[in-house]
Design an enzyme around this catalytic site. Structure first.
Site, PDB file in Angstrom:
ATOM      1  N   HIS A 240      35.953 -64.961  56.401  1.00 33.85           N
ATOM      2  CA  HIS A 240      36.168 -66.155  57.234  1.00 33.85           C
ATOM      3  C   HIS A 240      37.622 -66.334  57.655  1.00 33.85           C
ATOM      4  O   HIS A 240      37.915 -67.138  58.529  1.00 33.85           O
ATOM      5  CB  HIS A 240      35.719 -67.403  56.470  1.00 33.85           C
ATOM      6  CG  HIS A 240      34.229 -67.472  56.295  1.00 33.85           C
ATOM      7  ND1 HIS A 240      33.450 -68.400  56.942  1.00 33.85           N
ATOM      8  CD2 HIS A 240      33.363 -66.724  55.567  1.00 33.85           C
ATOM      9  CE1 HIS A 240      32.181 -68.230  56.602  1.00 33.85           C
ATOM     10  NE2 HIS A 240      32.106 -67.211  55.765  1.00 33.85           N
TER      11      HIS A 240
ATOM     12  N   ASP B 261      45.157 -68.865  61.648  1.00 32.20           N
ATOM     13  CA  ASP B 261      43.882 -69.487  61.304  1.00 32.20           C
ATOM     14  C   ASP B 261      42.754 -68.523  61.653  1.00 32.20           C
ATOM     15  O   ASP B 261      42.740 -68.003  62.778  1.00 32.20           O
ATOM     16  CB  ASP B 261      43.720 -70.772  62.137  1.00 32.20           C
ATOM     17  CG  ASP B 261      42.998 -71.868  61.392  1.00 32.20           C
ATOM     18  OD1 ASP B 261      42.129 -71.538  60.584  1.00 32.20           O
ATOM     19  OD2 ASP B 261      43.308 -73.060  61.639  1.00 32.20           O
TER      20      ASP B 261
HETATM   21  C1  G6P Z   1      38.740 -71.941  54.150  1.00 26.30           C
HETATM   22  C2  G6P Z   1      38.100 -70.739  53.484  1.00 26.30           C
HETATM   23  C3  G6P Z   1      36.848 -71.126  52.716  1.00 26.30           C
HETATM   24  C4  G6P Z   1      37.144 -72.293  51.795  1.00 26.30           C
HETATM   25  C5  G6P Z   1      37.724 -73.465  52.576  1.00 26.30           C
HETATM   26  C6  G6P Z   1      38.074 -74.662  51.694  1.00 26.30           C
HETATM   27  O1  G6P Z   1      37.974 -72.363  55.216  1.00 26.30           O
HETATM   28  O2  G6P Z   1      37.807 -69.735  54.435  1.00 26.30           O
HETATM   29  O3  G6P Z   1      36.360 -70.027  51.968  1.00 26.30           O
HETATM   30  O4  G6P Z   1      35.980 -72.695  51.106  1.00 26.30           O
HETATM   31  O5  G6P Z   1      38.890 -73.017  53.234  1.00 26.30           O
HETATM   32  O6  G6P Z   1      38.922 -74.288  50.675  1.00 26.30           O
HETATM   33  P1  G6P Z   1      38.563 -74.479  49.130  1.00 26.30           P
HETATM   34  O7  G6P Z   1      39.661 -73.755  48.417  1.00 26.30           O
HETATM   35  O8  G6P Z   1      38.572 -75.946  48.888  1.00 26.30           O
HETATM   36  O9  G6P Z   1      37.212 -73.869  48.886  1.00 26.30           O
END
Ligand code: G6P
Length: 500
Positions: A164, A377
């Site tokens: 992602h 991003d």
């Molecule tokens: C990004 C990453 C995700 C992640 C999200 C939130 O979008 O690509 O994999 O889940 O951030 O971050 P966190 O550390 O809270 O899961």
């Protein structure tokens, strides 16, 4: 479940639910907002799906349970593993390295060891759920070793991986002491998906430079476990949002009313600008606020009739770089508000909260100018949400060239957030854009966002994975499962929160 195991298994660091505990200690789960869950819903329900992931709390992994047609399989993480695998290796090594080293990545051998151990646990949990010949779809940088681990345990399954976030150029990736392990981990998948073509190209370069595999196109072969060759495809699948439902939400009477209320509460300013981000150093929040502060100072933006709303949702608060950023942003906001605010009117409304989707839709509808100024991003779904919310063709989007979304959203005003003079000009242009031009641009943006939604994204990835799986089956690189590897767990029905 009609036979042993599930035909479709999703693996991600977090489960797609948020846990709540009431005063009596009773646990309930609500579905997390977000495109991925919505996109995979039909697939999960249609194909007997299971989702493997962490609950979000230390040492808390209840028995697998059924939530609204999806079988959820919690993976336990201890407090130490959260610190070393999640906050450490994932978010203080890989995250900064993969985002152009905006802050310096920390390399600690102990963190990698825990990352490997935790990846093994996720792989094991996934194969335990997978039926013979199932499809397993792994998500994101926290789990890059899982594809090869699953391949090793279960040569009979199709393995997809979607990344992602950005995949860095070789010259940066080269720094990672465990670069070879990561590449080998990803090569366990039949399809490795990325947000942009440049990410897929970077990945293939890393494969070329670090292994004996020399990809000549985006489908290339690697050695399979049984002496045959297996095909791997690396390609871009730009993710999106559930555009229709977001647009519908913005169109609802409640949201429209709330948007008017927000404007009125702000004293009905001429221009509302909006930034919406996780509080993360990749998002360019400081650059944006600096540009805004200078515009006030130059008198090119009038403090009395303009408001900037900055929603900064709390994120990864135990990681030092995030604590530092919070402090810097809050000092900057305080200084500007001190300088230009009046009683009853702050020039920046800084909100360190997360909001439900209804409130976000209302904010988007109320905002004349949306500022997305990321320094790097993977995609940036906020930009797509803003466009989906603007059914009225109002508003203007300022978008960083360093987002995946910039490849797709040609109607935006593009900026290089490092160029503060250019960013200031873009903000002024957006605020003063003639209505006809704004409508023309928004129409163009909406054509793209409404057409290419998250459902189309998921379908495209799965179709590609099916195709590669079939080709590999024909090549003979798949094998029947190793019988001891897969002992499926029977689902246990559990009461869950109403909206799961
Ligand atoms: C990004 C990453 C995700 C992640 C999200 C939130 O979008 O690509 O994999 O889940 O951030 O971050 P966190 O550390 O809270 O899961």
């Amino acid at each position: 479940m009609s036979k042993a195991g599930f035909d479709f298994v999703v693996v991600s660091n977090r489960l797609p639910v948020d846990m709540q505990e009431d005063a009596s200690g009773e646990i309930s789960w609500t579905r997390s907002p977000g495109g991925l869950v919505t996109a995979l819903d039909p697939v999960m329900k249609g194909a007997e799906g299971a989702w493997v992931g962490w609950s979000g709390a230390p040492d808390f992994a209840p028995e697998p349970f059924d939530a609204d047609g999806t079988f959820l399989v919690p993976v336990p993480l201890s407090a130490e593993e959260i610190s070393e695998y999640y906050e450490g290796f994932s978010n203080d090594t890989l995250w900064p390295l993969y985002h152009d080293v905006i802050t310096p990545p920390a390399y600690h051998r102990a963190w990698f060891d825990v990352y490997e151990t935790v990846n093994e646990r996720f792989a094991q949990a996934a194969v335990e759920q997978a039926a013979e010949g199932a499809t397993i779809w792994i998500h994101d940088y926290q789990l890059q070793l899982v594809p090869a681990m699953i391949r090793q345990l279960r040569p009979d399954v199709k393995v997809g991986y979607f990344h992602h976030i950005p995949f860095p150029p070789f010259e940066l990736f080269q720094q990672l002491p465990w670069r070879r392990q990561v590449i080998d981990g990803l090569l366990g998948a039949d399809v490795v998906g990325f947000q942009r073509r440049s990410d897929a190209t970077n990945f293939m370069n890393c494969v070329r430079r670090l292994t004996a595999v020399k990809p000549r196109s985006n489908i290339f072969s690697v050695h399979a476990h049984n002496g045959t060759r297996r095909l791997v495809k690396a390609a871009a699948f730009p993710i999106s949002i559930d555009s229709q439902s977001f647009s519908r939400l913005a169109h609802s009477e409640e949201v429209k009313k709330r948007a008017e209320e927000i404007r009125a509460d702000l004293g009905d300013p001429d221009v509302i600008m909006l930034g919406v981000d996780r509080l993360d150093y990749t998002k360019g929040i400081r650059h944006r606020i600096k540009a805004y502060g200078e515009l006030l100072e130059d008198g090119r933006v009038d403090a009395a009739s303009t408001t900037l709303i900055q929603v900064a949702s709390p994120s990864r608060e135990n990681v030092t770089a995030y604590q530092d950023l919070r402090q810097q942003v809050e000092i900057l906001v305080g200084r500007i508000n001190g300088e230009y605010g009046e009683i009853g009117h702050s020039t920046i409304h800084y909100l360190h909260h997360s909001y439900p989707q209804e409130e976000m839709a209302a904010l988007y509808l109320a905002a004349d100018v949306m500022l997305v100024t990321s320094l790097r991003d993977g995609m940036n779904l906020v930009a797509k949400e803003y466009v989906a919310a603007r059914y009225d063709l109002g508003g203007a989007l300022v978008l960083s060239e360093f987002t995946g979304a910039a490849d797709e959203l040609g109607g935006a005003i593009m900026v290089n957030p490092h160029d503060i003079a250019g960013l200031k000009q873009a903000i002024v242009d957006a605020a003063n854009m003639p209505a006809a031009e704004a409508r023309r641009r928004m129409r163009r943006l909406r054509r793209k966002v409404m057409q290419d939604d998250v459902n189309k994204w998921a379908q495209a990835f799965i179709a590609s994975l099916d195709e590669m799986g079939q080709r590999n089956e024909t090549n003979g690189s798949y094998a029947p499962s190793i019988s001891s590897a897969a002992e499926p767990v029977e689902p246990v029905a559990r009461p869950v929160g109403a909206s799961v």
